[in-house]
Scaffold this motif. Structure first.
Motif, PDB file in Angstrom:
ATOM      1  N   ALA A   4       0.829  -1.210   0.000  1.00  0.00           N
ATOM      2  CA  ALA A   4       0.000   0.000   0.000  1.00  0.00           C
ATOM      3  C   ALA A   4       0.861   1.256   0.000  1.00  0.00           C
ATOM      4  O   ALA A   4       0.546   2.242  -0.682  1.00  0.00           O
ATOM      5  CB  ALA A   4      -0.935  -0.012   1.208  1.00  0.00           C
ATOM      6  N   ASN A   5       1.977   1.237   0.743  1.00  0.00           N
ATOM      7  CA  ASN A   5       2.851   2.411   0.806  1.00  0.00           C
ATOM      8  C   ASN A   5       3.652   2.589  -0.476  1.00  0.00           C
ATOM      9  O   ASN A   5       3.926   3.714  -0.891  1.00  0.00           O
ATOM     10  CB  ASN A   5       3.792   2.300   2.006  1.00  0.00           C
ATOM     11  CG  ASN A   5       3.059   2.476   3.318  1.00  0.00           C
ATOM     12  OD1 ASN A   5       2.083   3.201   3.408  1.00  0.00           O
ATOM     13  ND2 ASN A   5       3.506   1.785   4.351  1.00  0.00           N
ATOM     14  N   VAL A   6       4.042   1.482  -1.100  1.00  0.00           N
ATOM     15  CA  VAL A   6       4.750   1.583  -2.382  1.00  0.00           C
ATOM     16  C   VAL A   6       3.822   2.166  -3.446  1.00  0.00           C
ATOM     17  O   VAL A   6       4.220   3.022  -4.238  1.00  0.00           O
ATOM     18  CB  VAL A   6       5.291   0.208  -2.829  1.00  0.00           C
ATOM     19  CG1 VAL A   6       5.885   0.299  -4.236  1.00  0.00           C
ATOM     20  CG2 VAL A   6       6.347  -0.301  -1.856  1.00  0.00           C
ATOM     21  N   LEU A   7       2.575   1.713  -3.442  1.00  0.00           N
ATOM     22  CA  LEU A   7       1.601   2.248  -4.399  1.00  0.00           C
ATOM     23  C   LEU A   7       1.414   3.749  -4.219  1.00  0.00           C
ATOM     24  O   LEU A   7       1.155   4.479  -5.177  1.00  0.00           O
ATOM     25  CB  LEU A   7       0.259   1.530  -4.238  1.00  0.00           C
ATOM     26  CG  LEU A   7       0.222   0.061  -4.696  1.00  0.00           C
ATOM     27  CD1 LEU A   7      -1.081  -0.605  -4.255  1.00  0.00           C
ATOM     28  CD2 LEU A   7       0.398  -0.045  -6.201  1.00  0.00           C
ATOM     29  N   SER A   8       1.558   4.219  -2.979  1.00  0.00           N
ATOM     30  CA  SER A   8       1.445   5.657  -2.702  1.00  0.00           C
ATOM     31  C   SER A   8       2.700   6.418  -3.103  1.00  0.00           C
ATOM     32  O   SER A   8       2.636   7.611  -3.407  1.00  0.00           O
ATOM     33  CB  SER A   8       1.176   5.886  -1.210  1.00  0.00           C
ATOM     34  OG  SER A   8      -0.040   5.287  -0.820  1.00  0.00           O
ATOM     35  N   GLU A  54      -7.948  -1.254  -2.462  1.00  0.00           N
ATOM     36  CA  GLU A  54      -8.596  -2.281  -3.276  1.00  0.00           C
ATOM     37  C   GLU A  54      -7.563  -3.134  -4.012  1.00  0.00           C
ATOM     38  O   GLU A  54      -7.699  -4.351  -4.094  1.00  0.00           O
ATOM     39  CB  GLU A  54      -9.569  -1.631  -4.257  1.00  0.00           C
ATOM     40  CG  GLU A  54     -10.815  -1.067  -3.590  1.00  0.00           C
ATOM     41  CD  GLU A  54     -11.644  -0.205  -4.523  1.00  0.00           C
ATOM     42  OE1 GLU A  54     -12.868  -0.166  -4.338  1.00  0.00           O
ATOM     43  OE2 GLU A  54     -11.063   0.423  -5.432  1.00  0.00           O
ATOM     44  N   VAL A  55      -6.521  -2.479  -4.526  1.00  0.00           N
ATOM     45  CA  VAL A  55      -5.443  -3.222  -5.200  1.00  0.00           C
ATOM     46  C   VAL A  55      -4.755  -4.166  -4.216  1.00  0.00           C
ATOM     47  O   VAL A  55      -4.477  -5.327  -4.527  1.00  0.00           O
ATOM     48  CB  VAL A  55      -4.418  -2.252  -5.827  1.00  0.00           C
ATOM     49  CG1 VAL A  55      -3.192  -3.014  -6.328  1.00  0.00           C
ATOM     50  CG2 VAL A  55      -5.038  -1.472  -6.966  1.00  0.00           C
ATOM     51  N   THR A  56      -4.500  -3.664  -3.000  1.00  0.00           N
ATOM     52  CA  THR A  56      -3.851  -4.496  -1.976  1.00  0.00           C
ATOM     53  C   THR A  56      -4.716  -5.692  -1.605  1.00  0.00           C
ATOM     54  O   THR A  56      -4.215  -6.812  -1.466  1.00  0.00           O
ATOM     55  CB  THR A  56      -3.566  -3.643  -0.718  1.00  0.00           C
ATOM     56  OG1 THR A  56      -2.767  -2.515  -1.084  1.00  0.00           O
ATOM     57  CG2 THR A  56      -2.820  -4.450   0.324  1.00  0.00           C
ATOM     58  N   TYR A 221      11.517  -0.447  -6.051  1.00  0.00           N
ATOM     59  CA  TYR A 221      10.757  -0.821  -4.853  1.00  0.00           C
ATOM     60  C   TYR A 221      10.257  -2.259  -5.006  1.00  0.00           C
ATOM     61  O   TYR A 221       9.640  -2.594  -6.020  1.00  0.00           O
ATOM     62  CB  TYR A 221       9.542   0.090  -4.660  1.00  0.00           C
ATOM     63  CG  TYR A 221       9.854   1.547  -4.419  1.00  0.00           C
ATOM     64  CD1 TYR A 221       9.991   2.051  -3.132  1.00  0.00           C
ATOM     65  CD2 TYR A 221       9.974   2.438  -5.488  1.00  0.00           C
ATOM     66  CE1 TYR A 221      10.258   3.392  -2.911  1.00  0.00           C
ATOM     67  CE2 TYR A 221      10.243   3.778  -5.278  1.00  0.00           C
ATOM     68  CZ  TYR A 221      10.382   4.253  -3.980  1.00  0.00           C
ATOM     69  OH  TYR A 221      10.650   5.588  -3.762  1.00  0.00           O
ATOM     70  N   VAL A 222      10.528  -3.074  -4.006  1.00  0.00           N
ATOM     71  CA  VAL A 222       9.964  -4.427  -3.960  1.00  0.00           C
ATOM     72  C   VAL A 222       9.168  -4.524  -2.656  1.00  0.00           C
ATOM     73  O   VAL A 222       9.761  -4.592  -1.574  1.00  0.00           O
ATOM     74  CB  VAL A 222      11.059  -5.515  -3.991  1.00  0.00           C
ATOM     75  CG1 VAL A 222      10.418  -6.893  -4.132  1.00  0.00           C
ATOM     76  CG2 VAL A 222      12.033  -5.278  -5.131  1.00  0.00           C
ATOM     77  N   ALA A 540      -2.312  13.586  -3.543  1.00  0.00           N
ATOM     78  CA  ALA A 540      -1.600  13.205  -4.772  1.00  0.00           C
ATOM     79  C   ALA A 540      -1.146  11.749  -4.709  1.00  0.00           C
ATOM     80  O   ALA A 540      -0.983  11.091  -5.743  1.00  0.00           O
ATOM     81  CB  ALA A 540      -0.389  14.117  -4.976  1.00  0.00           C
ATOM     82  N   ALA A 541      -0.946  11.248  -3.476  1.00  0.00           N
ATOM     83  CA  ALA A 541      -0.539   9.848  -3.287  1.00  0.00           C
ATOM     84  C   ALA A 541      -1.746   8.922  -3.167  1.00  0.00           C
ATOM     85  O   ALA A 541      -1.586   7.743  -2.842  1.00  0.00           O
ATOM     86  CB  ALA A 541       0.338   9.730  -2.039  1.00  0.00           C
ATOM     87  N   GLY A 542      -2.945   9.456  -3.431  1.00  0.00           N
ATOM     88  CA  GLY A 542      -4.142   8.628  -3.407  1.00  0.00           C
ATOM     89  C   GLY A 542      -4.748   8.435  -2.027  1.00  0.00           C
ATOM     90  O   GLY A 542      -5.536   7.516  -1.808  1.00  0.00           O
ATOM     91  N   LYS A 543      -4.404   9.315  -1.075  1.00  0.00           N
ATOM     92  CA  LYS A 543      -4.937   9.208   0.285  1.00  0.00           C
ATOM     93  C   LYS A 543      -5.997  10.279   0.545  1.00  0.00           C
ATOM     94  O   LYS A 543      -5.878  11.414   0.069  1.00  0.00           O
ATOM     95  CB  LYS A 543      -3.806   9.368   1.315  1.00  0.00           C
ATOM     96  CG  LYS A 543      -2.655   8.383   1.144  1.00  0.00           C
ATOM     97  CD  LYS A 543      -3.093   6.960   1.393  1.00  0.00           C
ATOM     98  CE  LYS A 543      -1.930   5.982   1.250  1.00  0.00           C
ATOM     99  NZ  LYS A 543      -2.359   4.593   1.467  1.00  0.00           N
ATOM    100  N   ARG A 544      -7.025   9.904   1.302  1.00  0.00           N
ATOM    101  CA  ARG A 544      -8.041  10.875   1.735  1.00  0.00           C
ATOM    102  C   ARG A 544      -7.664  11.404   3.113  1.00  0.00           C
ATOM    103  O   ARG A 544      -7.449  10.612   4.044  1.00  0.00           O
ATOM    104  CB  ARG A 544      -9.420  10.217   1.782  1.00  0.00           C
ATOM    105  CG  ARG A 544     -10.016   9.904   0.428  1.00  0.00           C
ATOM    106  CD  ARG A 544     -11.474   9.483   0.567  1.00  0.00           C
ATOM    107  NE  ARG A 544     -11.591   8.254   1.315  1.00  0.00           N
ATOM    108  CZ  ARG A 544     -11.649   7.046   0.754  1.00  0.00           C
ATOM    109  NH1 ARG A 544     -11.585   6.926  -0.556  1.00  0.00           N
ATOM    110  NH2 ARG A 544     -11.763   5.965   1.505  1.00  0.00           N
ATOM    111  N   VAL A 545      -7.585  12.716   3.248  1.00  0.00           N
ATOM    112  CA  VAL A 545      -7.243  13.327   4.538  1.00  0.00           C
ATOM    113  C   VAL A 545      -8.532  13.499   5.330  1.00  0.00           C
ATOM    114  O   VAL A 545      -9.330  14.401   5.067  1.00  0.00           O
ATOM    115  CB  VAL A 545      -6.518  14.668   4.347  1.00  0.00           C
ATOM    116  CG1 VAL A 545      -6.192  15.276   5.713  1.00  0.00           C
ATOM    117  CG2 VAL A 545      -5.249  14.479   3.533  1.00  0.00           C
TER     118      VAL A 545
END
Length: 614
Positions: A4-8, A54-56, A221-222, A540-545
């Motif tokens: 999830a963090n790599v995707l961000s 959802e991807v995770t 990133y792996v 921008a990283a796909g997170k809702r604040v």
């Protein structure tokens, strides 16, 4: 780093290869898997438009299918891909610059090439008749591997080793006691590994969803979940760092037993060299614990008792010990594989940082040692954020030191309590964090006199950072997921958020910890610009604040009114004394009823009411 963090951390283009691969595998599998088909329908069948969470979730559901597909594709990808996967799945290499991977690859290639020359000289010697020595064993394996690789050419196909042939060769290697180091060198003799072309191979691995490449940062990133999958494909039961942890816990006699079991030299070999030799042999943990470490005539009950002691030495917490030897080994493996989160949670971010700084003070070579132990890049700064991103825990650092070095550290720190050396050192820093929490209000007010009165030595320049770290520790004790990986991925040189709390894979709270020496905190315009910049980075990283939470000693009336009237972000304010009161109420309850919603009401929060609600 977690998936999830790599995707961000990467942009849409950079994660497209992974999503495309996941999409293909999920689409093919959804016809047979009803649960997977349901999840895909929930996102309207468009995985490419799915959120990070959802991807995770899809990745976790599709893990068995992905593992099978990746294993098949790697078998077709050749020796170079196998070597790169081996490098990328090792401890410390999950977030690495491409240039550093190329250096590690060149070093590994040279080592394999040099060892293959030694093997060839051995194979060229005529075997002594009737003697089943190393020469004969390696010769049998070489001829079988040669046949497995070249037999395709007899039917006019490209030479390769299939999954089925690889499985047979692995069984053969085990029966002939051919070590992992020798297996790779022999395969290099039969099918030489390319010396160049690393970047092309990295792109090939990206196509099958094994890694992400940030072109801007030239970084690979792996994710941790993919590293675990690669370990399963490689037949690796535990991470290298955990195998080394076990070996460093064993006695010299037991290390010698392992070497003797595989006809390796033991006379005149130093302890560190014994550990290194065993590590390179690529033995399974099960084989080591069930057979190799024990003397020849050791009874079953003695073996089980030795594993019980090993559990204690490794400070593992097992729900049960297991009745059979096999069950006991399985529990040790499972516990080590799931130990990272627990080991990080033993210390707060502040405690971890203090531990690392103290070790560096008393043992200045620790940074160099960690670079060697985890193959860390020469040109990067080794700090706690970096170590956390690489899943290197406080215990990993302490196990990188020898037992004698840990004893010296304990003595230098003035710790007199008895018990496991590494455990008592870690606990000392957990207690140090508690002491800072007790003086949380004094930190917030930058009250040096009160801090010194309570035996807390800290420079005024460090108070702001320490207040931020202790605030993180309080949130962690309240059960929040303080996300250092995400914070590191969104921070820039200009915009650096103090605290990020992950409520879910997509929702976050931004936390700002502000100290103030005299009077109320009143810098709203500056603070407002900061938090809005952080909110933009998160989005921008796909997170809702979900909320911005500002903690300070006290707030001015103008600051409170400005926060309440701000229409761009939702802001809650909490006084430092109030946060400490909430923590005390939380710890006083056997089953506290606490939710993040209590911190998202907006305006100046009433800590007394929240404490009562808990």
């Amino acid at each position: 780093m977690k998936l999830a963090n790599v995707l961000s951390a990467v942009n849409q283009i950079e994660k497209s290869k992974f999503v495309n691969f996941l999409d293909r595998v999920c689409s093919e599998a959804s016809e047979q898997d009803k649960e997977l088909a349901k999840r895909i329908r929930n996102i309207d069948g468009q995985i490419k438009d799915a959120s990070s969470s959802e991807v995770t979730q899809l990745f976790k559901l599709a893990m068995p299918l992905l593992t099978r597909e990746v294993k098949h594709l790697l078998a077709l990808s050749g020796a170079q891909a196998a070597l790169l996967v081996n490098i990328l799945s090792r401890d410390g290499n999950c977030v690495t610059q491409i240039s550093w991977i190329e250096r590690l690859y060149a070093k590994e290639w040279k080592s394999i090439n040099d060892h293959s020359k030694i093997i060839k000289e051995l194979l060229d010697k005529e075997a002594e008749p009737g003697v089943f020595d190393e020469n004969r064993r390696l010769g049998i394996y070489f001829r079988c591997l040669y046949e497995a690789f070249h037999n395709d050419e007899l039917i006019n196909r490209e030479a390769k080793i299939t999954d089925e042939e690889r499985g047979i060769l692995n069984v053969l290697a085990y029966q002939l006691d051919v070590t992992a180091e020798d297996k790779v060198a022999i395969e290099h003799l039969v099918h030489p590994i390319p010396k160049n072309g690393v970047q092309d191979c990295l792109n090939q691995l990206r196509e099958i969803g094994l890694l992400f490449i940030s072109k801007k940062e030239q970084t690979v990133y792996v994710p941790d979940e993919i590293v675990a999958m690669l370990h399963r494909i490689q037949g690796k039961q535990i991470a290298d760092k955990h195998l080394l942890r076990i070996l460093r816990t064993l006695s010299d006699a037991e290390l010698s037993n392992i070497l003797k079991a595989h006809d390796k030299r033991i006379r005149g070999i130093e302890r560190t060299e014994k550990i290194s030799s065993i590590f390179k042999m690529g033995l399974s943990v099960t084989q080591i614990l069930a057979h190799d470490l024990h003397a020849e005539k050791t009874q079953l009950n003695e073996k089980k008792e030795r594993l019980k002691t090993l559990v204690e030495n490794l400070q593992l917490t097992l729900d049960k010990l297991g009745t059979t030897l096999e069950e006991r080994i399985s529990l040790i493996i499972d516990t080590l594989n799931n130990s990272a989160d627990k080991e990080f949670n033993v210390l707060s971010a502040a405690g971890y940082k203090a531990l690392f700084e103290t070790i560096a003070k008393h043992n200045p070579k620790i940074v160099k040692l960690l670079r060697e132990e985890f193959e860390l890049e020469d040109n990067i700064e080794i700090d706690i954020e970096r170590l956390r991103a690489l899943s290197i825990t406080p215990f990993d650092i302490l196990y990188a030191l020898t037992n004698d070095e840990v004893k010296e550290l304990k003595t230098a720190m003035g710790i007199t309590r008895r018990g496991d050396l590494r455990q008592v050192i870690v606990e000392a820093f957990a207690n140090a964090t508690d002491k800072l929490i007790d003086n949380y209000e004094a930190l917030a007010k930058r009250d040096l006199a009160t801090l010194k009165l309570n035996n807390i030595e800290i420079s005024e320049a460090d108070i702001g950072v320490k207040f931020e770290e202790v605030t993180k520790a309080i949130f962690e004790e309240l059960g929040f997921a303080v996300d250092e990986d995400l914070r590191r991925s969104i921070n820039t040189t200009k915009d650096k958020a103090d605290i990020l709390i992950s409520l879910s894979d997509d929702d976050v709270i931004i936390g700002e910890a502000k100290t103030c020496k005299n009077g109320d905190f009143a810098k709203y315009s500056t603070t407002s610009r900061q938090i809005k910049a952080y909110a933009n980075r998160c989005e921008a990283a796909g997170k809702r604040v979900s909320q911005v939470l500002i903690i300070a000693p006290t707030f001015s009336t103008d600051f409170i009114e400005s926060a309440e009237l701000d229409t761009e972000v939702n802001i809650s304010l909490l006084e430092a004394a109030g946060l400490k009161k909430i923590l005390e109420a939380f710890k006083a309850r056997r089953n506290p009823n606490f939710s993040a919603k209590l911190l998202t009401k907006g305006g100046l929060l009433k800590a007394d009411l929240i404490a009562k609600r808990i």
